[in-house]
Scaffold this active site. Structure first.
Site, PDB file in Angstrom:
ATOM      1  NE  ARG A  49      53.202  38.305  48.687  1.00  0.00           N
ATOM      2  CZ  ARG A  49      54.198  37.624  49.225  1.00  0.00           C
ATOM      3  NH1 ARG A  49      54.997  36.881  48.454  1.00  0.00           N
ATOM      4  NH2 ARG A  49      54.426  37.639  50.518  1.00  0.00           N
ATOM      5  CE1 TYR A 102      33.961  41.147  30.940  1.00  0.00           C
ATOM      6  CE2 TYR A 102      34.888  41.190  33.155  1.00  0.00           C
ATOM      7  CZ  TYR A 102      34.967  40.807  31.832  1.00  0.00           C
ATOM      8  OH  TYR A 102      36.052  40.095  31.396  1.00  0.00           O
ATOM      9  CG  ASP A 174      33.713  48.045  36.916  1.00  0.00           C
ATOM     10  OD1 ASP A 174      34.421  48.942  36.409  1.00  0.00           O
ATOM     11  OD2 ASP A 174      33.732  46.866  36.531  1.00  0.00           O
ATOM     12  CE  LYS A 199      38.748  45.858  29.602  1.00  0.00           C
ATOM     13  NZ  LYS A 199      39.245  45.056  30.734  1.00  0.00           N
TER      14      LYS A 199
END
Length: 389
Positions: A49, A102, A174, A199
């Site tokens: 982690r 978005y 973004d 994406k």
């Protein structure tokens, strides 16, 4: 930043780095934990982690591509956004975000603001007066999405960053729609850049991921600490797959753009197509800004159906080469109805304020042969035209 070209960085990062067996492709480290050399001696990696070699290789590649000082690979794009606001904002801090962002971004900021985690102001960032009024409230963070999702509105990153910094705010952009191949917000003045690596960066619609990249080492260290604290880091296998996708990012983006340009030219001739949203069009309000700050116009485009909802439904239903699905940036072409899919978390009032109509469709143009894509659109339009208005 590396003096190599972006395509070279995307391909070569991590290659030939294995010192144990000289593997050309860097190995995948799936371990959750690591041995300590001895009591009291903390190794480079102790728990996945906190840090993982595979994930760090991806973070290094993306940070280099964006010209950043360091980055954190997260388990999805939303986690990257959540990491940033968790690390930077308190209850009295204000974030200024675009009103046409978005739907998932709107939902995150709106919901956390209603919980009292911070304050949010959604504004039309293409409106200078609206921005000036928002900056007068002394925000801590300004969130930018350009091109916006799904209306592909463009804002001047350099101009907005200068104004935000003068108001004492940090700026995050973004960059998911364009990737670092076509736009580099940090070089234009931004403090952070965010991607949903699900994406274009991964490019194959088979893994979730995100990344948050900082311009300064101090911010990069803060983000890494918070990512470990709240458990936002991505899985090693996902990072491995994303690295594999990243190596073809540059040629994929070229072909995505080429196909998109042909689809756009076709749509401009169709009677059932109303307003088209794409910054390559000279009449687009952000066309000149896009020419200045982008290296291409990207492969996303949206358009409104100039007809009834029944015709829209027929058109979407009859498509064979465009899958009706959320997400974007994969090798396959997708079509999305934003108001009922990606932006359904926004109220009707918020959608109307953003200019998002129920007749709007969004295309993510893939890597199929463009002649097949156009033929598919043509047969679906022909059947939709027969539908009673």
């Amino acid at each position: 930043m590396s003096d190599q070209k972006l395509a070279t960085v995307a391909v070569r990062t991590g290659i030939d780095s294995d010192t144990q067996y000289n593997a050309v492709v860097p190995p995948l480290y799936l371990t959750s934990t690591y041995s300590f050399p001895q009591l009291g001696e903390v190794p480079t990696y102790d728990y996945s982690r906190s840090g993982n070699p595979t994930r760090n290789t991806l973070a290094d590649a993306l940070s280099t591509l964006e010209g950043g000082a360091g980055g954190v690979v997260t388990n999805c794009g939303t986690a990257a956004m959540n990491l940033l606001v968790s690390a930077l904002l308190g209850p009295d801090d204000l974030i200024v975000a675009p009103h046409d962002c978005y739907g998932g971004t709107y939902r995150l900021f709106d919901t956390r603001a209603k919980k009292g985690d911070f304050k949010v102001c959604f504004v039309d960032q293409t409106d200078p007066q609206a921005l000036a009024d928002a900056f007068a409230q002394q925000p801590k963070l300004v969130w930018v999405e350009t091109p916006s999702n799904p209306l592909l509105r463009i804002v001047d990153i350099a101009e907005l960053c200068a104004a935000a910094h003068q108001a004492g705010a940090l700026v995050a952009v973004d960059n998911t729609f364009l990737s670092p191949i076509l736009q580099q917000p940090l070089a234009l003045g931004a403090d952070f850049v965010v991607h949903s690596t699900t994406k274009y960066i991964n490019g194959h619609s088979d893994v979730l991921g995100g990344v948050l990249i900082a311009k300064t080492e101090a911010h990069a260290e803060t983000l890494a600490w918070w990512a470990n604290c709240i458990g936002a880091t991505g899985a090693p296998f996902d990072a491995y797959l994303t690295l594999r996708g990243l190596r073809t990012l540059a040629p994929r983006m070229r072909m995505h753009e080429e196909n998109s340009a042909k689809i756009l030219a076709y749509l401009q001739q169709q009677p059932l197509v109303g307003t088209i949203y794409h910054p390559s069009q000279p009449e687009h309000p952000g066309h000149d800004i896009a020419l200045k700050q982008q290296k291409g116009f990207g492969a996303m485009l949206s358009f409104e159906i100039n007809g009834s909802m029944a015709q829209l439904e027929t058109f979407v239903r009859e498509l064979k080469c465009f899958s009706l699905a959320e997400s974007l940036g994969g090798t396959e072409s997708l079509i999305c109805h934003p108001s009922s899919m990606t932006h359904r978390a926004m109220s009707d009032e918020a959608q109307a304020e953003a200019g998002l109509k129920t007749t709007l469709l969004r295309l993510s143009v893939g890597l199929e042969d463009p002649d097949d894509l156009i033929a598919d659109l043509a047969q679906a339009f022909a059947l939709a035209a027969k539908e009673a208005v």
